[in-house]
Design an enzyme around this catalytic site. Structure first.
Site, PDB file in Angstrom:
ATOM      1  N   HIS A 198     -48.795  28.382  40.040  1.00  0.00           N
ATOM      2  CA  HIS A 198     -48.193  27.159  39.505  1.00  0.00           C
ATOM      3  C   HIS A 198     -48.273  27.219  37.988  1.00  0.00           C
ATOM      4  CE1 HIS A 198     -46.922  23.149  38.780  1.00  0.00           C
ATOM      5  NE2 HIS A 198     -48.091  22.779  38.281  1.00  0.00           N
TER       6      HIS A 198
ATOM      7  N   ASP B 274     -47.021  19.634  42.347  1.00  0.00           N
ATOM      8  CA  ASP B 274     -47.901  19.010  41.360  1.00  0.00           C
ATOM      9  C   ASP B 274     -47.480  17.626  40.881  1.00  0.00           C
ATOM     10  OD1 ASP B 274     -50.204  18.981  39.790  1.00  0.00           O
ATOM     11  OD2 ASP B 274     -49.226  19.912  38.090  1.00  0.00           O
TER      12      ASP B 274
ATOM     13  N   HIS C 145     -43.038  17.951  34.683  1.00  0.00           N
ATOM     14  CA  HIS C 145     -43.907  16.838  35.074  1.00  0.00           C
ATOM     15  C   HIS C 145     -45.098  16.624  34.152  1.00  0.00           C
ATOM     16  CE1 HIS C 145     -45.344  20.399  37.388  1.00  0.00           C
ATOM     17  NE2 HIS C 145     -46.527  19.934  37.055  1.00  0.00           N
TER      18      HIS C 145
END
Length: 1000
Positions: A50, A174, A424
């Protein structure tokens, strides 16, 4: 249409031929999935990383591995290492998500490395998941920007790898809560499934008990199933591996030590632990397949560590099958796992609401980031408007736009900057301060490139190559050209498909001006003194004493030019008195102020004679420092946690500094404190009330962090119900202390009731009251039962209705503590003068009946998102200059929005037409509407049209999605009725249709 498709396919082939090996034999996608064993529990190991596109470090620092003193992370090394390890065993798999990083890495690779990677992609061993430029936030992003950033990433993958580069699964592991509109977008882009990691802890607990961790999400009330249906799964461990099975260099878990002669031989111990973890996880899911995310933040810089231990895990666990074990472990991908769930042919529970707000514990609601970094949120929204204008003018200006009298311009830089800004930890406001600065810098650089393009295009369209100025700080009354010039022209470009009227306020130093429009007609205007609060905010950046105010109008997808000249020796405009000194009104609205407090007291719609009590004030919640009895959780960039439900009023009264009443505008300037002020405006011909608020620097010398809100109290009996938009599109009903999916145990009565609003929210009489009126028509409804009060915002914010008939909107946050979610610093923005950030914004209020509201607030919200672009030229325009232009033959129907118009390649453009009303939302506009593509543009001849998926990475006719059984027994729709001709495009409510047009 067939000829265009062949041409486009040829162009796609030619763009990829130099990066792909000859003789490709692709077995990617579902065809590449490994075999499973029907009689066993199949554990799908999904190796992944990630990679935040900025968070604790900037995008550049994350890619190159810079500033590892902040966080050890280097994405280029991850991709290098993974590609090396995948070649060593054909069974190994890896998924990659963030195209912004992969695009950078790919550009640096040799042809031999590119051939290797392409082969891995063709064989399904390296699979792209999600595929957007970033993994976007879901609360604070606007749907148009989300679609753009997804298109940017998907196009690169499509151009580079063809069909094997097309992701089949959306992957938002996430983001901090999940929006229904995002799921709808993913479904319309052709995704088969969606997996995420975060959901409310109470919701997760219930779902685990009932085995509802996987479901079918019906993400639209307007689009007929299954158009917006998306299979959705909650990952069991967030996006981390099960406890004890992390084998990255950043982890401390024991590796396999499988030499029997070792004293620390631990194969049996690890295998036993893994079997227990697998069976425990399987107890919460419906099938004999489970997924394990083997990776985490920025892992796999040394991929050998992971793969060596996973190879052994697979070997030793599967070896026990000979002894009767029923567990089968395999390398897999989310797509392969999804295919197995689909083939199980089960009936899945149905989800129709969203996943907001998100809490990971009783007092830990992630609702603060709905408002965090309000200035960055506004700049991102403004940049989105500028990007759409840039895209449109690149098409309308043709080749002259990118290379013209002002130099070389491009839209790509801005497009990539906006793609990064949707991340994000970007527009969400949950990054470190230096990273927030970098996001803003990227947007500014992107606009600088677009500014050249826009100038070139307007020069071509208008016939004037005179220097053009764009004033960045008009909201604080700064523009050197208008301040100093005695005569200048103003170009107003309108990116919407309908004519707009827009209030213009220009900083000037003269006392009287003449304004004429493109037809030479005089325009009513006023000269008003610059407010005290504006002077305080701008400091020494401008010197204008006055503002020139008038209403400008521009045609659809076009511009209009206004000529402004200073008049010497004439006195300034003078205001006139109203019948009451505490009332302002036009032909649509009457606004009253309490003479004792200076606060708003009532609002009347003069067309319907509706009047409501309306009181507005500014307050702050005391941000928790994490030191009260219930919890140690403080407020921070992510989490909103007031110390109590008590509100601290900034001032019980508003000092009215000025009531200015002119022919074109009426203003009341209120000051609540040295750091909070507001101008209440009513323009002559507009149906909405404008509130321009200024908040900051928020004082913290008292040792208290503050969450600043404005609250509106009315006599509307909303009884705990209120309504918020989802990413700027469909509206969802909210209810205080309630969740549609589970029985909520409310632990935070304020933060637990906050929701994101992206463009609008409203309150109205509750449905129970309206039902009573419907059942008893002789009952005479009170005023409030006929009323809807709508709030339109200029950026994403957090909002709630805590009390009956109230709506509060959080405007600003300044905090003294970190909230322990990783960012590692308090949210206390310095501002330009290092005293604290000053934020300024606008709220628009409308009072209507519920039946009429949609017809008003939809176009008003679109106008706030896509604002006209103003540019200026000094002196008088040349006689040959074209003062007005429209790129459309006629205005689009009211229900239709031109969502996208951008250059795809030299001969084709990408357009998206959107029906912007929900089904049953509007009596007038919630009907199918037809648009003729050939009669759309005034300067472009449309030669061919081919329909694409929403993400523009596959032909619409080739888009086949997996079918899922659900509790509602919804059957798949028959194929969509064909349009009556290749050019007649019919749009149903909430439908977006995407086309590649071949144009001349």
């Amino acid at each position: 249409m067939g000829l265009l498709r062949c041409c486009l396919l040829l162009l796609l082939y030619l763009s990829c031929v130099f990066c792909l090996p000859t003789g490709r034999n692709s077995i990617c996608g579902y065809k590449s999935c490994p075999a499973t064993i029907a009689s066993m529990l199949n554990v799908h190991l999904v190796p992944h990383t990630h990679d935040d596109v900025g968070w604790l470090k900037t995008v550049d620092q994350y890619f190159y591995g810079g500033r590892n003193n902040i966080q050890h992370a280097g994405v280029q090394y991850i991709l290098d290492s993974v590609i090396d390890q995948l070649q060593k065993d054909p069974a190994r798999r890896f998924i990659y998500v963030e195209t912004a990083f992969f695009y950078r890495w790919w550009k640096q690779q040799s042809q031999s490395t590119r051939r290797i990677v392409t082969q891995l992609v063709d064989e399904g061993r390296l699979e792209f998941i999600n595929g957007g430029w970033c993994m976007s936030d879901e609360a604070t992003t606007h749907y148009s920007a989300v679609i753009d950033q997804m298109t940017l990433g998907l196009r690169f993958l499509n151009d580079t790898f063809g069909e094997c580069g097309r992701p089949r699964v959306a992957w938002h592991i996430d983001p901090f809560g999940h929006a229904r509109e995002h799921a709808s977008i993913f479904a319309q882009m052709g995704y088969d499934g969606f997996f995420f990691g975060r959901l409310d802890y109470q919701d997760k607990s219930r779902r685990m008990k009932t085995k509802e961790m996987e479901m079918l999400w019906r993400a639209s009330e307007s689009l007929k199933p299954p158009l917006a249906d998306l299979f959705t799964g909650v990952l069991p461990n967030g996006y981390n591996p099960p406890e004890g099975f992390c084998w990255d260099q950043s982890c401390d878990d024991a590796p396999f030590q499988d030499d029997p002669d070792l004293e620390d031989y631990n194969v049996n111990e690890i295998v036993h632990k893994f079997l227990n973890a697998s069976h425990k996880q399987a107890a919460f899911y419906k099938t004999n397949h489970i997924i394990m995310t083997m990776g985490s933040d920025f892992q796999y810089e040394n991929a050998n560590l992971w793969y060596k231990n996973m190879d052994k895990l697979i070997k030793y666990v599967n070896a026990l099958q000979a002894k009767g074990s029923k567990v089968n472990v395999l390398y897999s991908t989310p797509s392969c796992y999804l295919q197995e769930l689909n083939q199980a042919n089960l009936t899945w529970p149905l989800k129709t609401d969203d996943f907001f707000p998100y809490a990971d514990d009783a007092h830990d609601f992630w609702t603060g980031y709905f408002t965090s970094r309000p200035a960055l949120k506004y700049y991102e929204r403004l940049s989105n408007s500028r990007l759409q204008t840039c895209n449109q003018l690149e098409v309308l200006g043709g080749s002259k736009s990118t290379s013209g009298p002002f130099g070389e311009g491009d839209s790509d830089t801005m497009r990539r900057a906006m793609g990064v800004a949707q991340h994000h930890d970007a527009v969400s406001g949950t990054e470190k301060q230096h990273v927030a600065n970098d996001y803003a810098r990227r947007l500014a650089t992107g606009w600088a490139h677009c500014e050249v393009l826009v100038s070139n295009s307007l020069a071509y369209l208008s016939g004037s190559a005179a220097p053009r100025v764009f004033c960045e700080n008009l909201n604080i009354s700064v523009c050197p050209l208008t301040e100093g010039s005695h005569k200048f022209s103003m170009n107003v470009y309108n990116p919407l498909g309908r004519t707009v009227r827009w209030p213009v306020r220009l900083p000037v130093n003269g006392s009287a001006y003449n304004v004429t429009d493109a037809n030479g007609k005089a325009v009513d205007c006023e000269v008003i003194a610059v407010s005290t609060s504006t002077q305080e905010v701008r400091r020494n950046r401008g010197y204008a004493k006055n503002e020139l105010v008038f209403q400008a109008q521009a045609p659809p997808l076009g511009y209009s030019t206004y000529i402004i000249s200073r008049v010497q020796g004439q006195p300034p405009s003078s205001s006139f008195k109203t019948k009451s000194p505490y009332v302002i009104q036009n032909k649509f609205l009457k606004v009253r102020f309490d003479p004792n407090t200076g606060l708003l007291s009532s609002l009347t719609n003069l067309e319907t004679q509706q009047t409501i009590r309306l009181t507005q004030n500014f307050y702050w919640y005391n941000a928790s420092a994490g030191n009260n009895k219930e919890s140690r959780q403080p407020s921070g960039a992510y989490i909103f946690r007031p110390n109590s439900s008590d509100l601290f009023i900034i001032s019980k009264t508003a000092g009215i500094e000025m009531i200015s009443v002119y022919n074109t505008v009426q203003e009341v300037t209120q000051r609540f404190s040295p750091w909070v002020s507001q101008v209440v405006r009513l323009y002559d011909d507009r149906k909405e009330l404008e509130l321009e608020w200024t908040v900051g620097p928020v004082p913290v010398a008292d040792g208290l962090g503050k969450e600043v809100i404005t609250r509106f109290d009315t006599d509307i009996k909303s009884t705990g119900y209120f309504y918020t938009d989802s990413n700027g599109r469909e509206v969802l009903e909210r209810r205080k202390d309630y969740r549609p999916t589970w029985d909520l145990k409310q632990t935070e009565p304020v933060a637990g009731n906050y929701y994101p609003i992206n463009s609008r929210a409203y309150i109205k009489a509750s449905s129970s009251q309206l039902l009573f009126i419907y059942l008893y028509p002789k009952f005479e409804a009170k005023q409030d039962e006929k009323c809807q009060l709508t709030f339109v915002t200029d950026r994403s914010q957090g909002a709630s209705s805590i009390d009956n008939g109230s709506m509060e909107i959080m405007l600003h946050r300044r905090l003294l503590y970190d909230d322990f979610r990783g960012v590692g610093e308090p949210l206390s923005e310095p501002g330009e003068f290092y005293q604290g950030l000053v934020a300024r914004g606008r709220l628009l209020l409308m009072l209507t009946s519920p039946d009429e509201a949609a017809d008003v607030h939809r176009p008003l919200a679109q106008g706030m998102v896509l604002q006209p672009l103003l540019s200026f030229q000094d002196g008088s325009p040349a006689a040959s200059m074209k003062l007005q232009f429209s790129g459309l033959q006629a205005a689009l129907p009211p229900a239709v929005h031109l969502l996208t118009l951008s250059q795809w390649d030299k001969e084709t453009v990408l357009i998206r037409l959107e029906h912007q009303y929900q089904a049953k939302e509007s009596k007038t506009h919630s009907q199918p509407v037809t648009v003729n593509l050939r009669k759309l543009f005034s300067t472009l001849e449309v030669l061919g049209a081919s329909e694409m998926s929403l993400g523009a990475n596959q032909w619409k006719e080739d888009m086949n999605r997996l079918n899922w059984k659900n509790e509602a027994n919804s059957k798949p729709l028959p194929p969509r009725a064909r349009d009556s001709s290749p050019w007649e495009v019919t749009l149903n409510p909430m439908e977006i249709r995407t086309f590649l047009l071949r144009v001349r």
